[in-house]
Every structure is written in structure tokens, then in C-alpha cells.
Write a protein that holds these residues in place. Sequence first.
Motif, PDB file in Angstrom:
ATOM      1  N   ASP A  41       9.608   0.147  -7.579  1.00 52.74           N
ATOM      2  CA  ASP A  41      10.811   0.504  -6.913  1.00 52.74           C
ATOM      3  C   ASP A  41      10.724   1.868  -5.958  1.00 52.74           C
ATOM      4  O   ASP A  41      11.058   2.667  -6.860  1.00 52.74           O
ATOM      5  N   PRO A  42       9.813   1.695  -5.072  1.00 53.81           N
ATOM      6  CA  PRO A  42       9.479   2.880  -4.429  1.00 53.81           C
ATOM      7  C   PRO A  42      10.629   3.254  -3.494  1.00 53.81           C
ATOM      8  O   PRO A  42      10.538   4.571  -3.130  1.00 53.81           O
ATOM      9  N   GLY A  43      11.717   2.693  -3.274  1.00 56.54           N
ATOM     10  CA  GLY A  43      12.936   3.325  -2.394  1.00 56.54           C
ATOM     11  C   GLY A  43      12.808   2.954  -0.925  1.00 56.54           C
ATOM     12  O   GLY A  43      13.347   2.086  -0.356  1.00 56.54           O
ATOM     13  N   LEU A  44      11.788   3.732  -0.421  1.00 59.43           N
ATOM     14  CA  LEU A  44      11.142   3.308   1.019  1.00 59.43           C
ATOM     15  C   LEU A  44       9.891   2.957   1.177  1.00 59.43           C
ATOM     16  O   LEU A  44       8.930   3.515   0.202  1.00 59.43           O
ATOM     17  N   VAL A  45       9.508   2.597   2.118  1.00 64.88           N
ATOM     18  CA  VAL A  45       7.983   2.135   2.591  1.00 64.88           C
ATOM     19  C   VAL A  45       7.860   2.403   4.040  1.00 64.88           C
ATOM     20  O   VAL A  45       8.767   2.561   4.747  1.00 64.88           O
ATOM     21  N   TYR A  46       6.579   2.798   4.294  1.00 68.04           N
ATOM     22  CA  TYR A  46       6.082   2.885   5.582  1.00 68.04           C
ATOM     23  C   TYR A  46       5.130   1.223   5.934  1.00 68.04           C
ATOM     24  O   TYR A  46       4.438   1.145   5.172  1.00 68.04           O
ATOM     25  N   ASP A  47       6.054   0.794   6.677  1.00 66.19           N
ATOM     26  CA  ASP A  47       5.589  -0.514   6.921  1.00 66.19           C
ATOM     27  C   ASP A  47       4.834  -0.818   8.243  1.00 66.19           C
ATOM     28  O   ASP A  47       4.940   0.274   9.173  1.00 66.19           O
ATOM     29  N   LYS A  73       0.728  -1.330   0.097  1.00 66.70           N
ATOM     30  CA  LYS A  73      -0.030  -0.029  -0.059  1.00 66.70           C
ATOM     31  C   LYS A  73       0.784   1.276  -0.060  1.00 66.70           C
ATOM     32  O   LYS A  73       0.641   2.366  -0.608  1.00 66.70           O
ATOM     33  N   SER A  74       1.793   1.343   0.834  1.00 67.23           N
ATOM     34  CA  SER A  74       2.879   2.488   0.760  1.00 67.23           C
ATOM     35  C   SER A  74       3.505   2.924  -0.592  1.00 67.23           C
ATOM     36  O   SER A  74       3.477   3.778  -0.858  1.00 67.23           O
ATOM     37  N   ALA A  75       3.791   1.507  -1.081  1.00 69.26           N
ATOM     38  CA  ALA A  75       4.611   1.675  -2.605  1.00 69.26           C
ATOM     39  C   ALA A  75       3.538   2.298  -3.443  1.00 69.26           C
ATOM     40  O   ALA A  75       3.933   3.211  -4.298  1.00 69.26           O
ATOM     41  N   LEU A  76       2.115   2.094  -3.505  1.00 71.50           N
ATOM     42  CA  LEU A  76       1.189   2.459  -4.402  1.00 71.50           C
ATOM     43  C   LEU A  76       0.980   3.863  -4.083  1.00 71.50           C
ATOM     44  O   LEU A  76       1.106   5.084  -4.852  1.00 71.50           O
ATOM     45  N   MET A  77       1.073   4.455  -2.901  1.00 74.90           N
ATOM     46  CA  MET A  77       0.634   5.695  -2.254  1.00 74.90           C
ATOM     47  C   MET A  77       1.701   6.667  -2.408  1.00 74.90           C
ATOM     48  O   MET A  77       1.578   7.723  -3.136  1.00 74.90           O
ATOM     49  N   THR A  78       3.018   6.339  -2.132  1.00 70.99           N
ATOM     50  CA  THR A  78       4.022   7.310  -2.255  1.00 70.99           C
ATOM     51  C   THR A  78       4.643   7.406  -3.385  1.00 70.99           C
ATOM     52  O   THR A  78       5.473   8.419  -3.767  1.00 70.99           O
ATOM     53  N   THR A  79       4.384   6.592  -4.656  1.00 63.52           N
ATOM     54  CA  THR A  79       4.535   6.909  -5.932  1.00 63.52           C
ATOM     55  C   THR A  79       3.737   7.368  -6.840  1.00 63.52           C
ATOM     56  O   THR A  79       3.533   7.534  -7.847  1.00 63.52           O
TER      57      THR A  79
END
Length: 368
Positions: A227-233, A185-191
Motif C-alpha cells: 500500500d504505497p499510496g502513490l507510484v511513479y508509473d 518497482k516504485s512501490a518497492l523503492m518508495t517504501t
Amino acid sequence: MLCKPGTLDPKKAEGKILACLRGETARVDKGEQAALAGAVGMILCSDKLDGNEIIADPHVLPATQINYKDGVAVFAYINSTNDPLGYITAPTAKINRRPAPFMASFSSVGPSQVTTEILKPDVTAPGVHIIAAYTGEASPTEENFDKRRIPFITMSGTSMSCPHVSGVVGLLKKLHPDWSPSAIKSALMTTARRRDNTESPILDGSFNKATPFSYGAGHIRPNRAMDPGLVYDLTVNDYLDFLCASGYNQTLLELFTEAPYKCSKSASLLDFNYPSITVTNLSRSVNVTRKFKNVGSPGTYVARVREPTGISVHVEPKILKFESIGEERSFKLTVSKKTAGMRTEDYVFGGIVWSDGNHYVRSPIVVG
């Protein structure tokens, strides 16, 4: 004007193209009423509420739909002459439409009615005029008067946006089997992207500037999400702390966990490690904590903040260095009003971007 059942005069409608105003009755039923009255075509004019929304309906007679502004012009033309003329041409495919995407007028908007500290929606995805296989057991309009049967149809709604997101999630899980649902979810949102194909901010159905309450973090970009780099887990305990901060007692918590769970005294909805940051009822300076997990190559990320109007946002630290995959680093935001005693009448929006020059990890900031 609404072309309701029993309101059309066959003597006036026969052989004519009817201009019908959208609203109160089904769009395809307006065409059915026009056909029953002897009309040979229909112009469906959007009302002010629906604005620029155009729906590709399977009409029962040659028909077209136009937006509110064009509809006003059509009615003005009809009323300007005793012999208005018009024609409808065969449809053709339109590509590279501008602006795109823009938010459908029927799309649900925030703020959340359950937990205002969580920005909703999360993201937006294609959900209008999606071509899909269709059952042969029902008509394309699903109306009893419609005897047609077709193998494919265009459909619109959240139920069409959901398969896009679900499919992207499946691909991301295949590519990164060790990622948690929260990481995906974080990868989808932050990119996600907040601009359309004209490089302007995404608009709503009336072509006014939309907000995160319409599109969340933005329009999904699957290739960037790989490839988001960073995620909020998030872990199970993070969710339990969230329930604690929401007022759940031990009895209620036992519904979610097998073993007793002791709530932390410091549990706060503001610190729930979500990819968006929302502060409500801001009356004093508050601290918001977030934690990143590195899922890319080693790198040094620098923060850049776009402050909401009238709001001060201080980041500490402003630089995060990651030396290995899986490494975690935290940062704190201090959010306050720039002028003591100023009132925030409505929500204001900003954002924070962490970048190593290759990745851009964006989170919306919403303050109300």
C-alpha cells in the motif's frame, strides 16, 4: 598468515588452532590447508578490506570467522605470549543481531557506469547467509577435496537477494494485477527503509555510514509496498523518450518498436519518471519533473525535502490532492547550488517525502 598451500609447518600446526588471515585464497581452502598440516581448528580473521563481513562457510574442520578489529586483537594476543591458548565451542543460533541490516562488503555500488542520471542500485534486500536447499551432487564447498554431502546450505550474494525481491514482486502482482512493472518497482523503492534496527542510518561492511550508492532507495519492506499510496508509473513511450534522450536515432529505435517513433524535442533524462532523482554535472539551476499515480485512497499529500549539502531544492507545487484511484498529478523540482560558483567535489545526498499522514512516499535525491 594467509595459510596458502605449502606454507604451513606441520610440526608447528599439529594439534593447534591456526589463525589465518583472509585474502588471496579461498576461505575454505585455508581450512583445508590447516587440516592437512594437522591443525584441529581455525580462526579466520577478516582483513582490512573485508572489515566486518562474516561469512558462514561450510569449513572442513572446526572453524570460526571474526571481523578485522577482533582479528587484530587475536594476532596481538598470539604474539604477546609463548603459550597462547584458545578453544572453539559448538555453534549456536544468534537472533536479534545489531546492527542489522548492513551492507555486505561485496555488494556492488554506484554510480551507474551506463547512465549516471539513474541511481543504481535501486534497492537492497536480504542476501547474506540465506538458508537454501542444496544439491546432493556437489559438496558444500564445491572443492574436489570435500567429500561431504548435505541437503541444505547457507548462501550469500546478489543471487540470494534476487529471489527475495522476485518473490515480493510476485506477491504484489497477485495483490495488484493491474499494476505495471514500473508501478511495482516504485512501490518497492518508495517504501524502502534507510535505517537499521538501532534506528541509525544503514552502515556499510566497514560500519561506516552507507549511501544511496550502496543501498539505493533502501532496504525493501514488503508489507509497506502493498500500500504505497502513490507510484511513479512508466509507459512504453516513456522508455522510448528515455532512449531518445540517450542519443538513440530512428534506426536504433526501430529495434524497440514496431511502428516509427518520433522523438520529442523536450525528451530529457532528468524527466524520466523514475522513483529516484539524480542530477549530475550540476553547473546551473535545472528543473526535474515527476508524475505520480494514485493507487490508494483519496488524499492530500504534502512534500517535505531534505536538501543535499550545499544544494537548494524547490518543489512546485508542495501539495498534491488526489480524489480518485488512477488520478495523476505532476510536480517539479528546481535544483541549484546554494552558492554561485561553488564546486561539488563529490556526490551529495538528500531526499523528498510526500505524505498524507498515512503513506510516506520517499525518493532519494542524488546530486553530483
